[in-house]
Motif scaffolding. Structure first.
Motif, PDB file in Angstrom:
ATOM      1  N   LEU A  85      77.059  83.937  35.532  1.00 50.99           N
ATOM      2  CA  LEU A  85      76.183  82.769  35.412  1.00 50.99           C
ATOM      3  C   LEU A  85      76.781  81.779  34.422  1.00 50.99           C
ATOM      4  O   LEU A  85      77.648  82.114  33.636  1.00 50.99           O
ATOM      5  N   LYS A  86      76.290  80.540  34.488  1.00 54.23           N
ATOM      6  CA  LYS A  86      76.808  79.522  33.574  1.00 54.23           C
ATOM      7  C   LYS A  86      75.693  79.034  32.671  1.00 54.23           C
ATOM      8  O   LYS A  86      74.603  78.743  33.146  1.00 54.23           O
ATOM      9  N   ILE A  87      75.971  78.936  31.376  1.00 53.29           N
ATOM     10  CA  ILE A  87      75.007  78.268  30.523  1.00 53.29           C
ATOM     11  C   ILE A  87      75.676  77.049  29.912  1.00 53.29           C
ATOM     12  O   ILE A  87      76.867  77.072  29.615  1.00 53.29           O
ATOM     13  N   PRO A  88      74.904  75.970  29.721  1.00 51.37           N
ATOM     14  CA  PRO A  88      75.490  74.799  29.065  1.00 51.37           C
ATOM     15  C   PRO A  88      75.828  75.171  27.631  1.00 51.37           C
ATOM     16  O   PRO A  88      75.016  75.762  26.931  1.00 51.37           O
ATOM     17  N   SER A  89      77.041  74.866  27.230  1.00 51.49           N
ATOM     18  CA  SER A  89      77.458  75.231  25.886  1.00 51.49           C
ATOM     19  C   SER A  89      77.008  74.148  24.909  1.00 51.49           C
ATOM     20  O   SER A  89      76.706  73.026  25.309  1.00 51.49           O
ATOM     21  N   VAL A  90      76.977  74.491  23.641  1.00 48.79           N
ATOM     22  CA  VAL A  90      76.527  73.512  22.647  1.00 48.79           C
ATOM     23  C   VAL A  90      77.477  72.321  22.543  1.00 48.79           C
ATOM     24  O   VAL A  90      77.109  71.272  22.057  1.00 48.79           O
ATOM     25  N   SER A 219      75.971  79.765  21.896  1.00 50.39           N
ATOM     26  CA  SER A 219      75.186  79.699  23.132  1.00 50.39           C
ATOM     27  C   SER A 219      74.652  81.069  23.498  1.00 50.39           C
ATOM     28  O   SER A 219      73.490  81.230  23.878  1.00 50.39           O
ATOM     29  N   LEU A 223      70.783  82.147  23.956  1.00 48.91           N
ATOM     30  CA  LEU A 223      70.306  82.657  25.234  1.00 48.91           C
ATOM     31  C   LEU A 223      69.679  84.039  25.061  1.00 48.91           C
ATOM     32  O   LEU A 223      68.605  84.327  25.612  1.00 48.91           O
TER      33      LEU A 223
ATOM     34  N   MET B 167      73.069  89.525  42.571  1.00 50.95           N
ATOM     35  CA  MET B 167      73.649  88.196  42.672  1.00 50.95           C
ATOM     36  C   MET B 167      72.796  87.330  43.588  1.00 50.95           C
ATOM     37  O   MET B 167      72.555  86.161  43.293  1.00 50.95           O
ATOM     38  N   TYR B 174      67.881  80.787  40.678  1.00 47.51           N
ATOM     39  CA  TYR B 174      68.568  79.590  40.178  1.00 47.51           C
ATOM     40  C   TYR B 174      68.227  78.376  41.043  1.00 47.51           C
ATOM     41  O   TYR B 174      67.902  77.307  40.531  1.00 47.51           O
ATOM     42  N   TYR B 183      67.117  72.737  35.122  1.00 47.20           N
ATOM     43  CA  TYR B 183      68.371  72.583  34.378  1.00 47.20           C
ATOM     44  C   TYR B 183      68.645  71.116  34.079  1.00 47.20           C
ATOM     45  O   TYR B 183      69.785  70.692  33.996  1.00 47.20           O
ATOM     46  N   ILE B 186      69.385  70.179  28.262  1.00 54.16           N
ATOM     47  CA  ILE B 186      69.985  71.381  27.679  1.00 54.16           C
ATOM     48  C   ILE B 186      68.912  72.382  27.275  1.00 54.16           C
ATOM     49  O   ILE B 186      69.014  73.577  27.542  1.00 54.16           O
ATOM     50  N   SER B 189      67.597  74.075  30.221  1.00 51.86           N
ATOM     51  CA  SER B 189      68.550  75.022  30.796  1.00 51.86           C
ATOM     52  C   SER B 189      68.493  76.355  30.067  1.00 51.86           C
ATOM     53  O   SER B 189      68.532  77.414  30.694  1.00 51.86           O
ATOM     54  N   TYR B 190      68.400  76.280  28.731  1.00 51.87           N
ATOM     55  CA  TYR B 190      68.352  77.545  27.986  1.00 51.87           C
ATOM     56  C   TYR B 190      67.097  78.325  28.330  1.00 51.87           C
ATOM     57  O   TYR B 190      67.148  79.541  28.541  1.00 51.87           O
ATOM     58  N   MET B 193      67.481  79.624  31.936  1.00 51.78           N
ATOM     59  CA  MET B 193      68.460  80.708  32.023  1.00 51.78           C
ATOM     60  C   MET B 193      67.913  81.973  31.369  1.00 51.78           C
ATOM     61  O   MET B 193      68.121  83.081  31.869  1.00 51.78           O
ATOM     62  N   GLY B 194      67.190  81.802  30.276  1.00 52.92           N
ATOM     63  CA  GLY B 194      66.586  82.958  29.615  1.00 52.92           C
ATOM     64  C   GLY B 194      65.581  83.637  30.519  1.00 52.92           C
ATOM     65  O   GLY B 194      65.562  84.869  30.649  1.00 52.92           O
TER      66      GLY B 194
END
Lengths: 251, 261
Positions: A85-90, A219, A223, B167, B174, B183, B186, B189-190, B193-194
């Motif tokens: 999965l992808k998370i937006p990074s800081v 990140s 998360l 998956m 998603y 999303y 930011i 998104s967190y 995603m959490g």
């Protein structure tokens, strides 16, 4: 004349740093064939006892709780999917969580060693990420050092009475950082610089990988806190049942 | 879902005994790593690419795309080894000095870096040969023959099976989240995603309970037994592998000098 040539080298180096680093940064696995064969063998031999004890400890818990095998199988798949999965990074780009901290807290570090090595095999074979000859080194950094650091920090902070979010954040973020320091260490050991030897090389790798790995660690920490909050709020019961694995998980 | 996995099942080398493919990949990889001969490593790169594209029938474009995947690590790693920074440089370090710090390369580091570049590419091509021609289930079957502990093998097959189930679930969650602006920022998104990760975790947890119940009701006693397809060992193939790898060793000894660990 020399100056001009090396300006090009430096520009190339900086370009490599900022452009070639992909927009989405994976956790750092040493790629296939990057380690000399002697070091590849050394790390492979080093993780064998950890794997052995991991399998032994899983086997003994299986005696009393046979459904654990299925749970571990799913946990491994969960860790793999999480890493895809992808998370937006800081910093604005994307990064992939490693799940090291989360897994260590939920399942305990010994089980994570076994699961982590399996996940690394699949990442190499299915995603072309990491490698088979570097499996030993990658397992050591991601599935031995990372989980043990995460778990140790989580337990220690809990004893000190720190709030849950802080325990989880530091466990996940520092577990990630420990993984990356270990990888830099492994690369520096294998490729000491001609001038300055191991230390110079270690500093170089630390510096280069810090660019991606520090934002990734932050990140990941964030998360993991969110995940834990959701789990603690809605799934207390499951977390308590899981305590068979990691001794005790109190959420 | 994973193109590599798809090709592993649909390539033209499926009829070859998986043990032969496995042995070929691993032996060649070891040769690639063990000898400091760039010519041999290039030969291995070409050989593996040829086998994968011509024999196994993997599209050339896809193979190129795959080869470019590890490039970011490779380039960054190799450049890091080649370039040095120093405050009081030794004469071997050639480079420019900015604010008292010398940035440059030494002959030896440069040589190590260039050799490493080709060595890694050679080894990666061996890995790709294995993963593009051999499905995970066959790799697991080979590992079983190699006496890897049963528990490890069983966990591997369980993980492999559930990667695809989870998956798909993750993909659906998603899509649902992003179609509801999950999303968009930011912070969102967190949170999304959490929630995705924790729900996925709980879903896997329940699925594992369901799997156990299903297995128990079918007389599960602690061991998963599956049938394996039968493959025939081909003497010709083994001969080919031996000849090719011996030729590579001879090439390596003649071009790169002795065995270096």
């Amino acid at each position: 004349m020399f100056g001009k040539r090396y300006t090009i080298v430096i520009t190339g180096y900086l370009l490599a740093l900022f452009l070639i680093f992909p927009q989405s940064a994976y956790a750092m696995h040493i790629m296939e064939g990057f380690l000399p064969i002697s070091w590849a063998g050394f790390w492979m031999a080093l993780i064998l006892p950890f794997l052995f004890f991991g399998i032994r400890s899983i086997q003994s818990s299986l005696q009393s709780n046979p459904s654990l095998k299925m749970l571990l199988g799913l946990a491994g798949a969960f860790a793999f999917v999480l890493s895809a999965l992808k998370i937006p990074s800081v910093t604005g780009s994307c990064s992939h969580p490693t799940g090291v901290g989360l897994g260590a807290i939920l399942f305990g570090p010994t089980a994570m060693t076994v699961l982590g090595s399996i996940v690394l095999i699949f990442q190499a074979v299915l995603l072309a990420h990491g490698g088979l000859t570097t499996l030993g080194a990658n397992t050591f950094s991601m599935a031995v050092i990372g989980p043990f650091v995460s778990y140790g920090i989580y337990k220690a902070l809990q004893k000190l009475g720190a709030p849950l979010w802080l325990c989880v954040f530091l466990a996940a973020a520092l577990g990630d950082l420990a993984t990356y320091v270990t990888t830099a260490f492994q690369l520096a050991l294998a490729f000491p610089a001609q001038n300055g030897g191991f230390l110079a090389s270690f500093a170089k790798f630390m510096g280069v990988f810090a660019v991606t790995q520090i934002p990734l660690a932050i990140s990941e920490g964030l998360l993991t806190v969110v995940v834990f909050n959701v789990l603690a709020a809605y799934n207390k019961h499951e977390l308590q049942e899981l305590s068979v694995l990691s001794g005790e998980v109190r959420a | 879902m994973f193109s590599i996995d798809q090709y592993a099942y649909s390539n033209r080398m499926r009829a070859v005994h998986p043990g032969e493919r496995f042995a070929f990949a691993i032996l060649t990889m070891v040769i690639c790593l063990a000898f400091p001969s760039t010519v041999t490593q290039l030969a291995i790169l070409l050989l593996m690419a040829g086998v994968v594209i011509l024999w196994a029938g993997i599209p050339f474009r896809f193979y190129l795309k795959l080869m470019s995947l590890p490039f970011s690590f490779l380039v960054v790693g190799v450049v890091t080894i080649a370039v040095s920074l120093s405050r009081n440089p030794e004469p071997t370090l050639q480079g420019i000095t900015v604010w008292g710090v010398t940035i440059g390369v030494t002959d030896q580091d440069l040589r190590v870096a260039v050799e490493l570049f080709f060595k890694s590419l050679g080894a990666v091509s061996c890995l790709y040969f294995l993963s593009l021609t051999t499905p995970v289930l066959e790799i697991i079957a080979v590992l079983k023959k190699l006496r890897i502990p049963v528990l490890f093998i069983e966990l591997m097959s369980l993980v492999y099976r559930f990667i695809f189930v989870l998956m798909e679930t993750a993909d659906r969650i998603y899509t649902a989240q992003s179609s509801r602006c999950g999303y968009a920022t930011i912070k969102n998104s967190y949170l999304s995603m959490g929630q995705l990760a924790s729900n996925l975790f709980i879903k896997s947890y329940h699925r594992s309970r369901m799997l156990f119940t299903a297995l128990e009701s079918r007389c599960y006693t602690g061991e998963l037994k599956v049938l394996e397809p039968h493959y025939t060992v081909s003497k010709v193939n083994i001969l080919i592998i031996v000849v090719i790898d011996l030729a590579l060793v001879v090439l390596a000894l003649n071009t790169g000098g002795g065995f270096v660990g």
